[in-house]
Scaffold this motif. Structure first.
Motif, mmCIF file in Angstrom:
data_model
loop_
_atom_site.group_PDB
_atom_site.id
_atom_site.type_symbol
_atom_site.label_atom_id
_atom_site.label_comp_id
_atom_site.label_asym_id
_atom_site.label_seq_id
_atom_site.Cartn_x
_atom_site.Cartn_y
_atom_site.Cartn_z
ATOM 1 N N MET A 9 -17.008 -52.036 7.051
ATOM 2 C CA MET A 9 -15.687 -52.292 6.510
ATOM 3 C C MET A 9 -14.769 -51.130 6.856
ATOM 4 N N ALA A 10 -13.636 -51.409 7.443
ATOM 5 C CA ALA A 10 -12.693 -50.372 7.839
ATOM 6 C C ALA A 10 -12.018 -49.785 6.604
ATOM 7 N N SER A 11 -11.799 -48.464 6.654
ATOM 8 C CA SER A 11 -11.128 -47.834 5.512
ATOM 9 C C SER A 11 -9.631 -48.136 5.568
ATOM 10 N N GLN A 12 -9.074 -48.301 4.385
ATOM 11 C CA GLN A 12 -7.661 -48.621 4.263
ATOM 12 C C GLN A 12 -6.854 -47.326 4.222
ATOM 13 N N PHE A 13 -5.654 -47.344 4.796
ATOM 14 C CA PHE A 13 -4.796 -46.162 4.777
ATOM 15 C C PHE A 13 -4.388 -45.858 3.342
ATOM 16 N N ASN A 14 -4.540 -44.619 2.953
ATOM 17 C CA ASN A 14 -4.173 -44.179 1.611
ATOM 18 C C ASN A 14 -2.736 -43.662 1.653
ATOM 19 N N TYR A 15 -1.824 -44.362 0.982
ATOM 20 C CA TYR A 15 -0.417 -43.984 1.024
ATOM 21 C C TYR A 15 -0.148 -42.643 0.345
ATOM 22 N N ILE A 16 -1.028 -42.213 -0.525
ATOM 23 C CA ILE A 16 -0.893 -40.887 -1.124
ATOM 24 C C ILE A 16 -1.023 -39.822 -0.031
ATOM 25 N N ASP A 17 -1.879 -40.084 0.961
ATOM 26 C CA ASP A 17 -2.020 -39.143 2.072
ATOM 27 C C ASP A 17 -0.723 -38.990 2.850
ATOM 28 N N PHE B 282 2.184 -38.571 1.601
ATOM 29 C CA PHE B 282 2.857 -37.438 0.974
ATOM 30 C C PHE B 282 2.195 -36.130 1.384
ATOM 31 N N GLY B 283 0.883 -36.149 1.474
ATOM 32 C CA GLY B 283 0.165 -34.960 1.917
ATOM 33 C C GLY B 283 0.525 -34.576 3.335
ATOM 34 N N PHE B 284 0.567 -35.558 4.223
ATOM 35 C CA PHE B 284 0.943 -35.276 5.612
ATOM 36 C C PHE B 284 2.409 -34.839 5.717
ATOM 37 N N SER B 285 3.291 -35.428 4.906
ATOM 38 C CA SER B 285 4.703 -35.021 4.891
ATOM 39 C C SER B 285 4.837 -33.574 4.424
ATOM 40 N N ALA B 286 4.147 -33.234 3.352
ATOM 41 C CA ALA B 286 4.163 -31.860 2.856
ATOM 42 C C ALA B 286 3.596 -30.909 3.909
ATOM 43 N N ALA B 287 2.513 -31.329 4.546
ATOM 44 C CA ALA B 287 1.888 -30.511 5.580
ATOM 45 C C ALA B 287 2.855 -30.255 6.733
ATOM 46 N N LEU B 288 3.513 -31.295 7.180
ATOM 47 C CA LEU B 288 4.451 -31.160 8.292
ATOM 48 C C LEU B 288 5.606 -30.234 7.931
ATOM 49 N N VAL C 47 -5.258 -29.487 8.106
ATOM 50 C CA VAL C 47 -4.356 -29.436 9.266
ATOM 51 C C VAL C 47 -3.167 -28.520 8.975
ATOM 52 N N ALA C 48 -2.522 -28.735 7.840
ATOM 53 C CA ALA C 48 -1.335 -27.946 7.501
ATOM 54 C C ALA C 48 -1.658 -26.465 7.417
ATOM 55 N N ASN C 49 -2.721 -26.136 6.732
ATOM 56 C CA ASN C 49 -3.008 -24.731 6.491
ATOM 57 C C ASN C 49 -3.594 -24.017 7.694
ATOM 58 N N ILE C 50 -4.316 -24.714 8.538
ATOM 59 C CA ILE C 50 -4.809 -24.084 9.769
ATOM 60 C C ILE C 50 -3.638 -23.774 10.704
ATOM 61 N N ILE C 51 -2.741 -24.721 10.872
ATOM 62 C CA ILE C 51 -1.581 -24.482 11.748
ATOM 63 C C ILE C 51 -0.672 -23.413 11.159
ATOM 64 N N THR C 52 -0.425 -23.483 9.840
ATOM 65 C CA THR C 52 0.407 -22.473 9.187
ATOM 66 C C THR C 52 -0.242 -21.099 9.285
ATOM 67 N N PHE C 53 -1.566 -21.047 9.175
ATOM 68 C CA PHE C 53 -2.296 -19.788 9.350
ATOM 69 C C PHE C 53 -2.046 -19.217 10.743
ATOM 70 N N ILE C 54 -2.147 -20.064 11.753
ATOM 71 C CA ILE C 54 -1.924 -19.608 13.137
ATOM 72 C C ILE C 54 -0.515 -19.047 13.294
ATOM 73 N N PHE C 55 0.498 -19.783 12.800
ATOM 74 C CA PHE C 55 1.885 -19.311 12.904
ATOM 75 C C PHE C 55 2.056 -17.963 12.209
ATOM 76 N N ASN C 56 1.544 -17.838 11.004
ATOM 77 C CA ASN C 56 1.717 -16.599 10.251
ATOM 78 C C ASN C 56 0.890 -15.458 10.810
ATOM 79 N N PHE C 57 -0.265 -15.761 11.357
ATOM 80 C CA PHE C 57 -1.061 -14.721 12.002
ATOM 81 C C PHE C 57 -0.326 -14.195 13.232
ATOM 82 N N LEU C 58 0.324 -15.105 13.973
ATOM 83 C CA LEU C 58 1.124 -14.675 15.128
ATOM 84 C C LEU C 58 2.305 -13.804 14.688
#
Length: 92
Positions: free
Chosen positions: A1-9, A11-17, A68-79
């Motif tokens: 059974m395919a997993s359904q997209f979680n619309y709460i995510d 908001f998480g992806f928007s916040a991450a971006l 995803v958000a925190n790894i990329i943000t870590f890279i930017f801030n480490f730079l």
């Protein structure tokens, strides 16, 4: 059974971006001006430490948006930290 997209995510992806791309102008300005005098070293160290904690938390709860958000943000801030240290040594 395919997993359904979680619309709460959505908001998480928007916040991450949004919180991740917020550091791009600072990184670009620091690189362009070759100066990071206005960026607090203590703030960068504390923020990077917090990002490491978020990454560990994201791993433990298996949250892709947090990871995803925190790894990329870590890279930017480490730079930014590397540029701050590099340009501080060049300006002395």
């Amino acid at each position: 059974m395919a997993s359904q997209f979680n619309y709460i995510d959505l908001f998480g992806f928007s916040a991450a971006l949004l919180t991740t791309i917020a550091f791009i102008p600072q990184l670009y300005k620091t690189w362009q001006t070759k100066s990071a005098e206005d960026v607090s070293l203590i703030m960068l160290i504390l923020f990077i430490t917090g990002l490491i904690c978020w990454i560990i938390y994201g791993l433990k709860i298996h949250s892709i948006p947090i990871l995803v958000a925190n790894i990329i943000t870590f890279i930017f801030n480490f730079l930014i930290l590397i540029l701050k240290i590099t340009y501080r040594n060049n300006n002395q």
